[in-house]
Design a protein around this motif. Structure first.
Motif, PDB file in Angstrom:
ATOM      1  N   PRO A 129      24.815  72.991  22.994  1.00  0.00           N
ATOM      2  CA  PRO A 129      25.900  73.206  23.963  1.00  0.00           C
ATOM      3  C   PRO A 129      26.190  74.686  24.193  1.00  0.00           C
ATOM      4  O   PRO A 129      26.535  75.099  25.302  1.00  0.00           O
ATOM      5  CB  PRO A 129      27.115  72.511  23.331  1.00  0.00           C
ATOM      6  N   TRP A 130      26.030  75.488  23.151  1.00  0.00           N
ATOM      7  CA  TRP A 130      26.226  76.939  23.243  1.00  0.00           C
ATOM      8  C   TRP A 130      25.228  77.534  24.224  1.00  0.00           C
ATOM      9  O   TRP A 130      25.581  78.318  25.110  1.00  0.00           O
ATOM     10  CB  TRP A 130      26.079  77.516  21.835  1.00  0.00           C
ATOM     11  N   LEU A 131      23.953  77.151  24.085  1.00  0.00           N
ATOM     12  CA  LEU A 131      22.916  77.652  24.987  1.00  0.00           C
ATOM     13  C   LEU A 131      23.160  77.178  26.424  1.00  0.00           C
ATOM     14  O   LEU A 131      22.951  77.941  27.367  1.00  0.00           O
ATOM     15  CB  LEU A 131      21.535  77.215  24.496  1.00  0.00           C
ATOM     16  N   SER A 132      23.607  75.958  26.583  1.00  0.00           N
ATOM     17  CA  SER A 132      23.895  75.435  27.926  1.00  0.00           C
ATOM     18  C   SER A 132      25.027  76.216  28.584  1.00  0.00           C
ATOM     19  O   SER A 132      24.960  76.527  29.781  1.00  0.00           O
ATOM     20  CB  SER A 132      24.262  73.950  27.863  1.00  0.00           C
ATOM     21  N   ASP A 150      28.348  85.445  21.343  1.00  0.00           N
ATOM     22  CA  ASP A 150      29.401  84.953  20.443  1.00  0.00           C
ATOM     23  C   ASP A 150      30.598  84.415  21.220  1.00  0.00           C
ATOM     24  O   ASP A 150      31.294  83.515  20.750  1.00  0.00           O
ATOM     25  CB  ASP A 150      29.860  86.063  19.490  1.00  0.00           C
ATOM     26  N   GLU A 151      30.837  84.943  22.414  1.00  0.00           N
ATOM     27  CA  GLU A 151      31.959  84.486  23.235  1.00  0.00           C
ATOM     28  C   GLU A 151      31.765  83.059  23.732  1.00  0.00           C
ATOM     29  O   GLU A 151      32.725  82.404  24.136  1.00  0.00           O
ATOM     30  CB  GLU A 151      32.142  85.415  24.442  1.00  0.00           C
ATOM     31  N   PHE A 152      30.539  82.567  23.710  1.00  0.00           N
ATOM     32  CA  PHE A 152      30.224  81.231  24.217  1.00  0.00           C
ATOM     33  C   PHE A 152      30.217  80.166  23.126  1.00  0.00           C
ATOM     34  O   PHE A 152      30.104  78.990  23.419  1.00  0.00           O
ATOM     35  CB  PHE A 152      28.865  81.249  24.931  1.00  0.00           C
ATOM     36  N   HIS A 153      30.306  80.583  21.859  1.00  0.00           N
ATOM     37  CA  HIS A 153      30.286  79.621  20.753  1.00  0.00           C
ATOM     38  C   HIS A 153      31.552  78.790  20.718  1.00  0.00           C
ATOM     39  O   HIS A 153      32.651  79.332  20.822  1.00  0.00           O
ATOM     40  CB  HIS A 153      30.183  80.345  19.395  1.00  0.00           C
ATOM     41  N   PRO A 154      31.408  77.482  20.501  1.00  0.00           N
ATOM     42  CA  PRO A 154      32.607  76.687  20.245  1.00  0.00           C
ATOM     43  C   PRO A 154      33.167  77.060  18.864  1.00  0.00           C
ATOM     44  O   PRO A 154      32.449  77.563  17.997  1.00  0.00           O
ATOM     45  CB  PRO A 154      32.103  75.242  20.271  1.00  0.00           C
ATOM     46  N   GLU A 155      34.442  76.808  18.681  1.00  0.00           N
ATOM     47  CA  GLU A 155      35.118  77.150  17.427  1.00  0.00           C
ATOM     48  C   GLU A 155      34.418  76.539  16.207  1.00  0.00           C
ATOM     49  O   GLU A 155      34.333  77.168  15.146  1.00  0.00           O
ATOM     50  CB  GLU A 155      36.584  76.709  17.474  1.00  0.00           C
ATOM     51  N   ALA A 156      33.881  75.337  16.352  1.00  0.00           N
ATOM     52  CA  ALA A 156      33.205  74.677  15.222  1.00  0.00           C
ATOM     53  C   ALA A 156      31.998  75.485  14.752  1.00  0.00           C
ATOM     54  O   ALA A 156      31.731  75.573  13.542  1.00  0.00           O
ATOM     55  CB  ALA A 156      32.781  73.265  15.619  1.00  0.00           C
ATOM     56  N   ASN A 157      31.262  76.084  15.675  1.00  0.00           N
ATOM     57  CA  ASN A 157      30.111  76.915  15.290  1.00  0.00           C
ATOM     58  C   ASN A 157      30.566  78.151  14.537  1.00  0.00           C
ATOM     59  O   ASN A 157      29.965  78.528  13.523  1.00  0.00           O
ATOM     60  CB  ASN A 157      29.313  77.338  16.523  1.00  0.00           C
ATOM     61  N   PRO A 190      24.364  77.656   8.060  1.00  0.00           N
ATOM     62  CA  PRO A 190      23.522  77.903   9.239  1.00  0.00           C
ATOM     63  C   PRO A 190      23.735  76.831  10.312  1.00  0.00           C
ATOM     64  O   PRO A 190      23.965  75.662  10.005  1.00  0.00           O
ATOM     65  CB  PRO A 190      22.091  77.823   8.690  1.00  0.00           C
ATOM     66  N   LEU A 191      23.662  77.246  11.557  1.00  0.00           N
ATOM     67  CA  LEU A 191      23.769  76.307  12.664  1.00  0.00           C
ATOM     68  C   LEU A 191      22.492  75.500  12.800  1.00  0.00           C
ATOM     69  O   LEU A 191      21.399  75.991  12.532  1.00  0.00           O
ATOM     70  CB  LEU A 191      24.046  77.044  13.971  1.00  0.00           C
ATOM     71  N   THR A 192      22.640  74.267  13.254  1.00  0.00           N
ATOM     72  CA  THR A 192      21.497  73.415  13.540  1.00  0.00           C
ATOM     73  C   THR A 192      21.145  73.542  15.019  1.00  0.00           C
ATOM     74  O   THR A 192      21.928  74.093  15.812  1.00  0.00           O
ATOM     75  CB  THR A 192      21.833  71.941  13.244  1.00  0.00           C
ATOM     76  N   ASP A 193      20.006  73.001  15.401  1.00  0.00           N
ATOM     77  CA  ASP A 193      19.645  72.989  16.822  1.00  0.00           C
ATOM     78  C   ASP A 193      20.684  72.210  17.626  1.00  0.00           C
ATOM     79  O   ASP A 193      21.012  72.595  18.752  1.00  0.00           O
ATOM     80  CB  ASP A 193      18.254  72.389  17.018  1.00  0.00           C
ATOM     81  N   ALA A 194      21.236  71.141  17.049  1.00  0.00           N
ATOM     82  CA  ALA A 194      22.270  70.361  17.742  1.00  0.00           C
ATOM     83  C   ALA A 194      23.527  71.199  17.955  1.00  0.00           C
ATOM     84  O   ALA A 194      24.194  71.073  18.985  1.00  0.00           O
ATOM     85  CB  ALA A 194      22.595  69.095  16.949  1.00  0.00           C
ATOM     86  N   GLN A 221      17.979  83.241   9.434  1.00  0.00           N
ATOM     87  CA  GLN A 221      17.639  83.714  10.782  1.00  0.00           C
ATOM     88  C   GLN A 221      16.189  84.191  10.846  1.00  0.00           C
ATOM     89  O   GLN A 221      15.472  83.852  11.785  1.00  0.00           O
ATOM     90  CB  GLN A 221      18.596  84.819  11.218  1.00  0.00           C
ATOM     91  N   PHE A 222      15.764  84.962   9.856  1.00  0.00           N
ATOM     92  CA  PHE A 222      14.352  85.383   9.836  1.00  0.00           C
ATOM     93  C   PHE A 222      13.426  84.175   9.706  1.00  0.00           C
ATOM     94  O   PHE A 222      12.338  84.170  10.269  1.00  0.00           O
ATOM     95  CB  PHE A 222      14.095  86.404   8.720  1.00  0.00           C
ATOM     96  N   GLY A 223      13.875  83.155   8.977  1.00  0.00           N
ATOM     97  CA  GLY A 223      13.077  81.937   8.843  1.00  0.00           C
ATOM     98  C   GLY A 223      12.905  81.201  10.161  1.00  0.00           C
ATOM     99  O   GLY A 223      11.871  80.592  10.421  1.00  0.00           O
ATOM    100  N   ASP A 224      13.932  81.255  11.022  1.00  0.00           N
ATOM    101  CA  ASP A 224      13.883  80.587  12.327  1.00  0.00           C
ATOM    102  C   ASP A 224      13.205  81.422  13.408  1.00  0.00           C
ATOM    103  O   ASP A 224      12.777  80.878  14.424  1.00  0.00           O
ATOM    104  CB  ASP A 224      15.304  80.259  12.811  1.00  0.00           C
ATOM    105  N   LEU A 225      13.119  82.733  13.206  1.00  0.00           N
ATOM    106  CA  LEU A 225      12.633  83.632  14.252  1.00  0.00           C
ATOM    107  C   LEU A 225      11.187  83.335  14.651  1.00  0.00           C
ATOM    108  O   LEU A 225      10.284  83.345  13.820  1.00  0.00           O
ATOM    109  CB  LEU A 225      12.737  85.090  13.786  1.00  0.00           C
TER     110      LEU A 225
END
Length: 174
Positions: A59-62, A35-42, A51-55, A132-136
């Motif tokens: 950047p969060w994952l990077s 959560d500390e790596f999320h941009p404010e928009a997320n 829900p967040l998109t892959d897009a 989240q369960f749908g994406d898991l």
């Protein structure tokens, strides 16, 4: 010796923060919250139940991957909490310079949903649990990791993880 990063993964409410903290204490490794790596928009999207998109996640994952790499280059092993729901997300984190291993905290929607309704002070609303369960996507046999049932107490989850991954607890934690 290659540095290791444990990614404590699972849906929101699975106990990632609690288990990561226990693992950090027992292993003597630095921990970080995704959560500390999320941009404010997320954070704003999730707070509003969107829900967040892959897009959104890329950047969060990077940013997390780069943090893992910097620590590995310093010779440090680390633990990071991250939902890491999809294989592609886990592949992204694996592109760091550490040996990335996954600890999938697994539980039923009922168990985890009950935990979420009791939790306060977190921006992730319970209404996003279904998405989240749908994406898991469960860990596949070729992914370096372990699945641990969250109906166990957190101390047991940490113990089972350390045993299953053949990790050495630091002397002070034994």
């Amino acid at each position: 010796m290659t540095s290791t990063c444990l990614v404590v993964m699972g849906v929101s409410g699975a106990g990632k923060s609690t288990v990561a903290q226990l693992l950090g204490q027992r292993l003597g490794w630095t921990t970080a919250e995704a959560d500390e790596f999320h941009p404010e928009a997320n954070i704003e999207k999730m707070t509003n139940g969107i829900p967040l998109t892959d897009a959104d996640r890329s950047p969060w994952l990077s940013t997390m991957r780069d943090w893992i790499t910097r620590r590995a280059e310093d010779g440090a092993s680390t633990i990071v909490t991250c939902s890491a729901l999809k294989r592609t997300y886990r592949d992204h984190l694996r592109r760091s310079r550490a040996r990335v291993r996954f600890v999938h905290l697994s539980g039923s929607a009922e168990t985890i949903g009950a935990r979420l309704t009791e939790r306060s002070g977190h921006f992730m609303p319970a209404s996003l649990l279904d998405s989240q369960f749908g994406d898991l996507e469960p860990l596949r046999p070729d992914e370096d990791g372990v699945v641990v049932d969250v109906t166990n107490p957190p101390e047991e989850v940490a113990r089972l993880t350390i045993t299953a991954l053949a990790l050495d607890a630091c002397p002070a934690a034994r």
